[in-house]
Scaffold this active site. Structure first.
Site, PDB file in Angstrom:
ATOM      1  N   GLY A   1       0.812  -1.214   0.000  1.00  0.00           N
ATOM      2  CA  GLY A   1       0.000   0.000   0.000  1.00  0.00           C
ATOM      3  C   GLY A   1       0.846   1.265   0.000  1.00  0.00           C
ATOM      4  O   GLY A   1       0.527   2.237  -0.692  1.00  0.00           O
TER       5      GLY A   1
ATOM      6  N   SER B   1      -3.667  -3.215  -0.659  1.00  0.00           N
ATOM      7  CA  SER B   1      -2.509  -3.889  -0.062  1.00  0.00           C
ATOM      8  C   SER B   1      -2.882  -5.307   0.330  1.00  0.00           C
ATOM      9  O   SER B   1      -4.015  -5.574   0.739  1.00  0.00           O
ATOM     10  CB  SER B   1      -2.059  -3.105   1.173  1.00  0.00           C
ATOM     11  OG  SER B   1      -1.100  -3.855   1.900  1.00  0.00           O
ATOM     12  N   GLY B   2      -1.918  -6.228   0.220  1.00  0.00           N
ATOM     13  CA  GLY B   2      -2.196  -7.633   0.487  1.00  0.00           C
ATOM     14  C   GLY B   2      -2.413  -7.983   1.944  1.00  0.00           C
ATOM     15  O   GLY B   2      -3.329  -8.731   2.288  1.00  0.00           O
TER      16      GLY B   2
ATOM     17  N   CYS C   1       1.494   2.018  12.686  1.00  0.00           N
ATOM     18  CA  CYS C   1       2.676   2.721  12.196  1.00  0.00           C
ATOM     19  C   CYS C   1       3.004   3.946  13.030  1.00  0.00           C
ATOM     20  O   CYS C   1       4.131   4.408  13.049  1.00  0.00           O
ATOM     21  CB  CYS C   1       2.473   3.112  10.734  1.00  0.00           C
ATOM     22  SG  CYS C   1       0.774   3.366  10.290  1.00  0.00           S
TER      23      CYS C   1
END
Ligand SMILES: *Cc1c(COP(=O)(O)O)cnc(C)c1O
Length: 385
Positions: free
Chosen positions: A72, A201-202, A325
């Site tokens: 991402g 995103s995965g 994050c």
């Protein structure tokens, strides 16, 4: 102690068994370099292109509009820097975004501000939804790119992307949305949304970390960030991560077809939310109804979100204070501050993010444990509400 409860899916998900099997099989058998000419390469190329077609079909796109990235963050960086860079060639050097975006978007915009772009950061309302009036007013001439996320990763609040995209296009601007938290949670069709660029995103949908994609609508002006051997039609060089690409395609299909199951997840979320809000001195952050089905963000007055997360951890419950994050640095969440919370209330927030893998028993244990810990912390600190 019974098994640990994972309630942090917005930060990352485990790899599903099905995806892990796909990845392992590709690594074991189909490990060729897709760019070569011989049979081993041709099989790898077929796999990459089949995966691209699967991702495209799931998003309602054409295969040539899907570009695989390392996740991402890269997709967000590329969308913003690549599209803004291309639009600047026609004199449009202004970007409109909002203050609740993921750091990948905010930092990309900040980087552009250092190279002569100007960026407007639109506010969000108390439900963490972008102020559309303010946004529409700021979409004037010379805007090259509008970047607004579909679902906020900290609160789960949903932005009206279709309306925003229409406004962006009326002024000749491109429209990008970070849909990393939307895929699998909301119906997602690039044509219905009307966006030019969209990132996924995965690892937020049970694929490995380090794989994702950017949708680039045909004809969208964009320059590449990564130069090299010319893979991905010259737009994103580097030998393709074939195993993760195949696993990602599986995960995207599973996520999109799993939308039918979100009603069960909604029920779990409603119970979690109701139970936690029965604890005195609690408030829900984000939109009360219009929210991603798995996210519950709650402020516990007088309690530090970080210490609550640590206590929960010691009791076998995994949750987050703010986004993964940014948590751990002690600063209150920029998202919660943007939606008007005081620094105290923003610092007392905990995000629980659940999936269809969580059970009703787990939800009850989260509620009971949180209530007990919050009571203890307040007693210890002599906090009377
Ligand atoms: C996780 C996340 C990203 C970053 O994706 P990575 O694959 O971890 O780089 C970007 N935007 C949002 C909204 C996210 O939740």
């Amino acid at each position: 102690m019974p098994g640990a409860i994972y309630a942090d899916h917005a930060s990352t998900c485990p790899v599903s068994r099905k995806v892990a099997e796909v990845v392992a099989a590709v690594m074991a058998e189909n490990w060729g370099n897709p760019s070569g000419l011989h049979g081993k390469s041709r099989r790898a190329r077929e796999l990459v292109e089949k995966s691209r077609a699967r991702v495209a079909a799931a998003l309602g796109a054409y295969p040539d509009e899907i570009f695989f990235t390392s996740g991402g963050t890269e997709a967000d960086n590329w969308a913003i820097k690549g599209a803004a860079g291309a639009m600047a060639l026609s004199g449009r050097r202004r970007i409109v975004t909002d203050s609740s975006e993921h750091p990948a978007v905010l930092a990309s915009c900040a980087a552009l501000e250092h190279s002569d772009f100007s960026v407007s950061y639109i506010g969000v309302d108390r439900h963490c939804v972008v102020n559309t009036e303010e946004l529409f007013d700021s979409i004037t001439e010379n805007i090259g790119l509008v970047s607004v996320m579909y679902v906020n990763n900290e609160t789960g609040s949903i932005n009206p992307i279709r309306e925003i995209a229409a406004a962006a296009h009326r002024s000749g601007s491109l429209m990008f949305t970070d849909a990393v938290q939307a895929i699998g949670s909301l119906p997602l069709s690039v044509s219905e949304l009307g966006v030019d660029l969209l990132s996924v995103s995965g690892h937020k949908i049970f694929a490995p970390k380090g794989i994702g994609a950017l949708y680039v609508r045909r004809g969208t002006p964009i320059i590449q960030l990564i130069d090299g051997g010319g893979q991905e039609h010259g737009m994103r060089s580097g030998t393709e991560n074939t195993a993760f690409i195949a696993g990602f395609a599986q995960a995207v299909e599973d996520a999109v077809s799993g939308i039918g199951r979100t009603s069960g997840l909604m029920e779990l979320r409603r119970r979690l939310e109701t139970g936690l809000l029965e604890i005195p001195g609690t408030t829900l952050n984000g939109h009360p109804e219009d929210r991603a089905p798995g996210i519950v963000n709650i402020s516990f007055r007088g309690v530090s979100g970080e210490s609550l997360v640590s206590w929960l951890d010691m009791n076998g419950i995994y949750a987050s204070a703010g986004a993964a994050c940014s948590s751990g640095n002690g600063a209150p969440s920029h998202v919660l501050l943007a939606c008007g919370l005081s620094p105290e209330l923003a610092s007392s927030a905990v995000r629980f993010s659940i999936s269809f893998e969580n059970t009703a028993e787990e939800i009850e244990r989260i509620i009971e444990t949180t209530a007990r810990i919050v009571g203890n912390i307040r007693k210890l600190n002599s906090i009377n509400l």
